[in-house]
Design an enzyme around this catalytic site. Structure first.
Site, PDB file in Angstrom:
ATOM      1  N   GLY A 169     -22.265 104.741  43.459  1.00  0.00           N
ATOM      2  CA  GLY A 169     -22.283 104.865  41.984  1.00  0.00           C
ATOM      3  C   GLY A 169     -23.754 103.973  41.669  1.00  0.00           C
ATOM      4  N   TYR A 195     -15.452  95.561  38.843  1.00  0.00           N
ATOM      5  CA  TYR A 195     -15.711  96.485  40.295  1.00  0.00           C
ATOM      6  C   TYR A 195     -15.517  97.861  40.163  1.00  0.00           C
ATOM      7  CZ  TYR A 195     -15.740  91.627  42.381  1.00  0.00           C
ATOM      8  OH  TYR A 195     -15.979  90.331  42.877  1.00  0.00           O
ATOM      9  N   GLU A 196     -16.437  98.514  40.852  1.00  0.00           N
ATOM     10  CA  GLU A 196     -16.357 100.090  40.699  1.00  0.00           C
ATOM     11  C   GLU A 196     -15.090 100.920  41.021  1.00  0.00           C
ATOM     12  OE1 GLU A 196     -19.931 100.867  42.913  1.00  0.00           O
ATOM     13  OE2 GLU A 196     -19.571 103.028  42.610  1.00  0.00           O
ATOM     14  N   ALA A 197     -14.117 100.395  41.892  1.00  0.00           N
ATOM     15  CA  ALA A 197     -12.917 100.634  42.137  1.00  0.00           C
ATOM     16  C   ALA A 197     -11.873 100.578  41.195  1.00  0.00           C
ATOM     17  CB  ALA A 197     -12.427 100.175  43.416  1.00  0.00           C
ATOM     18  N   HIS A 247     -21.544 109.039  42.316  1.00  0.00           N
ATOM     19  CA  HIS A 247     -20.037 108.752  42.220  1.00  0.00           C
ATOM     20  C   HIS A 247     -19.291 109.301  41.109  1.00  0.00           C
ATOM     21  CE1 HIS A 247     -17.385 105.228  43.827  1.00  0.00           C
ATOM     22  NE2 HIS A 247     -16.632 106.362  43.823  1.00  0.00           N
TER      23      HIS A 247
END
Lengths: 323, 268, 323, 268
Positions: free
Chosen positions: B136, B57-59, A102
C-alpha cells in the site's frame, strides 16, 4: 445436491491455465490445504491475481504452477522478507509479473465483484506502476483481447469532468475463474461467516466465477442465520464446501490459531534455490499423501501450542519475542 | 516538564527511530501504520504526545487497543478492542476520502525527491533482486496528508534516482507522458501534502516543498553531518541542519520495552 | 471534548442552503427527532441528496425547508403511496427535482464516501433518467461550477476500453455538508453500531463532511469494541452525538420499534394540501416545544405497543392486517 | 399430480396475480422482490414450484426465512433467519454482477415495448402527478435476466408511449443521442434478457424479443380477449394467445391466506 467435497475433489475443479484468487491477507487465513493439493496435482500455467500475496503464492510459484502473477506484494512478513521463489523465478525469466498497488488491486477485485469493467482511483499517481514500459502483459502480447480474462490495457488515465479535479486512473476489473477461500464457518448450504478482519475476501469471492470455500467447520445454516449481520456471503455464491480444520496452516487464522512462524521461516530459508524448494516440497507436499497426513506430521502438540485463546482470538501464551 | 533524556549507549538506534517517529504524530490525528517500527511509533505516540490519535491498519482494523503487540497488520491482535474490524475497502476508502493525516512507510531505496523503491533492484524486466513489491506504500503516500519514512541509512539506498519509482515523492512522473513534474503539478486539486520526514539510523531529513528536495534536519546523537553526507549518494542540502535529534527519554524507553513491545518482538 | 449535544444544538449546526443526507431506508430508521427540529428552526433552501427518501423528506419538503431534492423515490410505503408534499410542490414549481435511479444514487454516495468524483455503472441504460432534457439542475443554471457541491454534469456516457463491453454511465459523487443518522447504538467517543440491515448508512456517513449521530442509546466504547466486526463507523468520522430514544418515530427501527403506520397515514392524508400540512405541523411540530414533548403527546401506551420483541427484533403482537 | 383448481368466484384477482407470478420462478433462482404482491409471489413460489429459490430484498437482506410477512423491503422481518443482512451496495452489486435471475416489478404506465413509467404523469417539468419515482425499478430491469411486471389493467396505463421512460423495455432510448433502438442494441455485450411477462388483473402478456412488441399470452378466467383489447390503448398482438391463465389451486390459496399472508396484510 450437496456442495460438500474433499480437498482433492475440490482441487480437481481447477484447470491448468485458470485465473485464481484467494482469501486472506499476507500470511493470514490462506487456503493452504488446497494450495498444497494444487501442487500435488501439478497444476500448470495458473494465472494468479491477488490483492496481496504471501506464503501460499510463493509456494505455488516455487512449485512451477504459476505462469502469470498480478499483485502488489509477496513475502512471509517477519518470517522471510522476500517472496524468495518469486524473486528467483523472475530473475530466471520464468514468470510474468504485473505490478499494481495494493488499493489498485483491491479496486480491480471490487470492479469484478460489482460487475463493472473498471473503477477510478487517485491512488499511486506519479509512480512507475503506471509506466507503460512496465506493462508486462502487453509486452508479452497478452493484451490483444484473445483471452477474455485479460483486459486490453493495464490502466487508463482519464480526466474528471464532474468536479474538474484532474486525472484519475481507471483500473480494469478482475474476474478470476476460481476464488479459493479459507474461512472459520460455513453453513451446509454455503452461507459464509468470517471472524475478525475480512481483508478483501468479499471482493475476491464475488469477483470469481466459481467459489471454493474451505472452512474450519461446517455448521447448521440456522445457527449462522440467527445473526445474519455477521455473515459475509449467501449460499448461491458458493459452489463447493470443504470442511478442513487447520486448513490455513502455516498461515494464521483469527479466533482459531496463530501463524506458524518457525515453519514459515524454514520454508523461506530452504526454498531460496530450486533444489531447496524441491527438497522442501518432497518432504512437506509430495511426502505426505494428503492434508490429514500433513497435520499428523506436524503433530498434535505443535498445533495445540498455536491454538487461539477464545477471549483474545489469538494465542496469548506462546513465546514470540526475546522477552 | 523536564525531560529526562537517555544518553548515547543507553538506547539502541531502533529506539531512537521509534521515538523520533512517534513525535511526528499530532494529537487527534488518524495514522496509518505498517508492521514493525511504525507500530512501535504509533503505539508510543498514543502513550505520550498523542493520546487521542487513531491507528488504522491496512488489513482492516481501526483504533485497536492491543494488549499484545501485533506482529503484522493482519494479526488478530490488531482487532482487540478496535472500533471497527472490517477490511481493505473500508480503510483504503477512508484514505482516498482524505481522512488519513499521517502514515509511516518504509523503503529499500529513496531518491533526493523522496521517491521510494520497494519493487526491484536493477532493470525492472530483469532485476537483480525482487523485493516484496509496492504493497500500500504508493496508495498511502499519494493520499495521506503527511508521510514519514523509516529507512536504513546507506549510500546505495539514498540515491540520485531510484531504479523503480514505487512510491511518489515531491517530484514525480506525470502519466501518460512520464515527464518529471512537481508533486503539486502532478496531483493538482487532489494534492494534500506528501513525505514530511525520513528518519534513518543516522538522521532526520525533511523536504523543501517548493524545490521538492530533501534536506538534513537533525543528526542523531553520536553522528556528524559528515557521516550523513558520506552515506548519501546525492548532493545533500545540509544548510538547514537544526542540530541534534532529540534523544529518547527514559520514560519513552520504559514504555517501548515494558509496555509497547513487552515481548521483545521488534526490540529484542 | 465531548461530542454530546442536545437535539436543538445539533440542529443549529445545519445552515440554510446546506446539502443534507440521512440514514435509513424509506420509512425505516430516519432521524426524525432532528427532522422535526429542523422544521421548528425553520431551515431554508436545504439541498437534500438521498439514496432514497420517505416520510422525513416529504415532511421537510412540506414545511418549505427544501429547495432541491435529488433522489430516486419518495413515499410512505403502505401508508401513503406518494410523497404528497413533493407532488404538490413540484406541481406548483416551488422545488427542483433531479431524478436518478436507486443504484445510481447509491453509487453517487459511494463515490463521495470513497473520495472519487464519479463511479461507473450499467444501471438504468435506455431510460429518460439519462435524458439531457430532464437535467433540471442544468436547466436551473446550477451546473456552472459556482457551487462546489454541484457537479458540472448529471451523467457522462463513457466507452469501456478494457473489455470492450460497451457504454457505461458515470454518475457524479455526492459530498453532503451534513449526514444526519439515527442508529441503535453509539459509543461515548463515536463508534457506531447499526443493527440489522445497514441500508446505505455507511456510504451516507462517509460521504458527508460533518456527521450527526442520534442514537437510541449511548453505550461504553469498551462494550462496542468487544465485537469490532459488528461496528460500522469509527469515532473520528462522527462529529456530534445525541442520545434520543425513539428518535426515529414514526419510522421503524430494527430491534427497537415498529413503524407507526396510523401516524404516517394520518400525516399523508392530512398534508396533501399546504393548509393541511400547516395545520398538521402546528399540531405535531410547532405545537410541541421539543421531542420529549412530542413523545409525551404520543403517549406511553401507543409507543409501548410498537416496541420490538427482542428475539424477533420487531413487534410480533400488534395487529397489522385484517386477520 | 392432479391439480385441484379453484373456480372463478373462489378467488380474488390479487390471488391469481400472486399465483401466476409465483409460477414464473424456476427452482434455484435468485429473485429480487419488492413490497406487496411480489413478496407474496416469491414466498408462494418457495412453498410450491421453487423451494430452493433465493429471495433478495433491495434494502439489503438475502434469503430471509420470515415467519411474519414483511410489510416493506426495509422491514426488520426481512432479516429473520436471513443468510446475510447487509445493505444496498451488496445486493445491487450482485445484481450488476449478473447474479439475479428474476425480479418482480410494478409500474403506473407501460408501453407496447414494455417501457414503464413510475415517475410522472404529464410533462416532466410540470407534471399532473408526481409518483414516488424510479426506486430500483430501472436498475433491476436493466440488469436482471428476467423481469415480471405486475400491473393494473387500464386503457390509460397501457399506452402507445409512456410520459416518462423510467424503466427500460425491449425498445429503448440510446444515449447520449436518445434515438430509439432495440434493447439488444442499446445494451450490447451487457444484454442479459429483459421483461418476460406482464401480469395484470385481466391477462398475462409476453414479448417478442426480436420486434420488442408485447403480445397477449393468456387471459384470466372470466375475461375475454376483447376485454383485454379494450383496456389497452395500442394495437395489441393477440395472435399468439394460448388460452386461459391457469387458475390458482386450492392448495395455493390455502398457502397464500394461511401461511404467506396469514395476517391479511396484502390479501385482506
Amino acid at each position: 445436491m450437496s456442495k460438500r467435497m474433499s480437498i482433492p475433489e475440490a482441487a480437481s475443479l481447477i484447470n491448468d491455465g485458470d485465473m485464481i484468487t484467494f482469501s486472506g491477507f499476507t500470511i493470514w487465513r490462506r487456503p493452504m490445504a488446497l494450495v498444497y493439493e494444487l501442487i500435488r496435482q501439478r497444476k500448470q500455467n495458473l494465472h494468479l491475481v491477488e490483492v496481496n500475496s504471501g506464503t501460499h503464492g510463493d509456494m505455488l510459484i516455487g512449485a512451477g504452477c504459476v505462469k502469470v502473477w498480478e499483485s502488489c506484494w509477496i513475502g512471509q512478513e517477519l518470517f522471510g522478507k522476500l517472496g524468495g521463489n518469486l524473486d528467483r523465478k523472475l530473475r530466471e525469466g520464468s514468470i510474468l509479473v504485473e505490478d499494481y498497488s495494493h488499493y489498485q488491486m483491491l479496486l480491480r477485485m471490487m470492479a469484478g465483484a460489482q460487475g463493472v469493467p473498471y473503477l477510478p482511483t487517485w491512488a499511486s499517481r506519479g509512480t512507475d506502476i503506471l509506466n507503460p514500459d512496465y506493462d508486462m502483459l502487453a509486452k508479452a502480447g497478452l493484451r490483444d483481447g484473445s483471452n477474455p480474462k485479460i483486459p486490453r490495457h493495464k490502466f487508463a488515465i482519464v480526466e474528471d469532468q464532474f468536479y474538474e479535479e484532474g486525472t484519475l486512473i481507471h483500473v480494469p476489473a478482475v474476474r478470476p475463474n476460481v476464488c479459493i477461500a479459507h474461512v472459520q464457518q460455513v453453513g451446509e448450504d454455503g452461507t459464509v461467516r468470517v471472524w475478525g478482519q475480512k481483508f478483501a475476501d468479499e471482493e475476491a469471492i464475488k469477483a470469481a466465477d466459481k467459489v471454493i470455500v474451505i472452512a474450519e467447520e461446517v455448521v447448521p445454516e440456522e445457527y449462522l442465520r440467527r445473526e445474519p449481520e455477521r455473515n459475509l456471503i449467501p449460499p448461491y455464491l458458493v459452489d463447493v464446501i470443504v470442511e478442513q480444520p487447520w486448513g490455513a496452516h502455516p498461515t494464521g487464522n483469527f479466533g482459531c490459531h496463530e501463524v506458524d512462524g518457525p515453519f514459515m521461516r524454514d520454508f523461506y530459508n530452504k526454498t531460496r534455490t530450486q533444489e531447496g524448494f524441491d527438497a522442501w516440497a518432497d518432504e512437506w507436499v509430495f511426502g505426505v499423501p494428503d492434508y490429514e497426513a500433513y497435520l499428523e506430521k506436524l503433530g498434535f502438540n505443535r498445533l495445540q501450542k498455536l491454538r487461539a485463546n477464545s477471549a483474545y482470538k489469538y494465542n496469548d501464551s506462546a513465546k514470540r519475542g526475546t522477552r | 516538564m523536564d525531560k529526562n533524556y537517555a544518553k548515547p549507549g543507553e538506547y539502541k538506534v531502533n529506539d531512537l527511530l521509534a521515538v523520533a517517529a512517534a513525535r511526528e504524530v499530532r494529537d487527534g490525528e488518524v495514522v496509518f501504520a505498517g508492521t514493525g517500527l511504525p507500530m512501535l511509533a504509533i503505539l508510543l505516540a498514543q502513550k505520550t504526545c498523542a493520546p487521542h490519535a487513531y491507528c488504522v491498519y491496512e488489513a482492516g482494523t481501526i483504533d485497536g487497543r492491543s494488549v499484545h503487540l501485533p506482529a503484522s497488520v493482519g494479526d488478530a491482535r490488531c482487532a482487540y478492542q478496535a472500533a471497527v474490524a472490517s477490511g481493505l475497502f473500508d480503510v483504503f476508502g477512508q484514505l482516498q476520502r482524505g481522512k488519513v493525516d499521517l502514515a509511516y512507510l518504509g523503503g529499500a531505496e529513496i531518491d533526493k525527491y523522496g521517491n521510494v523503491n520497494t519493487t526491484v533492484i536493477g532493470d525492472y524486466a530483469h532485476p537483480q533482486v525482487r523485493f516484496p513489491g509496492s504493497g500500500g506504500n504508493p496508495d498511502i503516500n499519494s493520499m495521506a496528508r503527511r508521510t514519514v519514512f523509516m529507512m536504513v541509512q546507506e549510500k546505495r539506498r539514498f540515491r540520485e534516482q531510484v531504479d523503480y519509482l514505487t512510491s511518489p515523492g515531491w517530484r514525480v512522473k506525470k502519466w501518460p507522458g512520464g515527464e518529471w513534474v512537481s508533486r503539486q503539478e502532478a496531483f493538482g486539486k487532489m494534492f494534500r501534502g506528501g513525505p514530511s520526514a525520513v528518519i534513518t539510523n543516522m538522521a532526520v531529513f525533511r523536504f523543501d516543498e517548493s524545490t521538492g528536495l530533501m534536506y538534513l534536519d537533525t543528526v542523531h546523537p553520536g553522528h556528524t553531518v559528515e557521516d550523513v553526507r558520506n552515506n548519501v549518494s546525492f548532493d545533500l542540502d545540509v544548510s538547514r541542519v537544526k542540530g541534534e535529534t532529540e534523544p529518547p527519554t527514559h520514560e519513552e524507553l520504559h514504555l517501548l520495552y515494558h509496555v509497547v513491545d513487552a515481548e521483545g518482538i521488534f526490540l529484542p
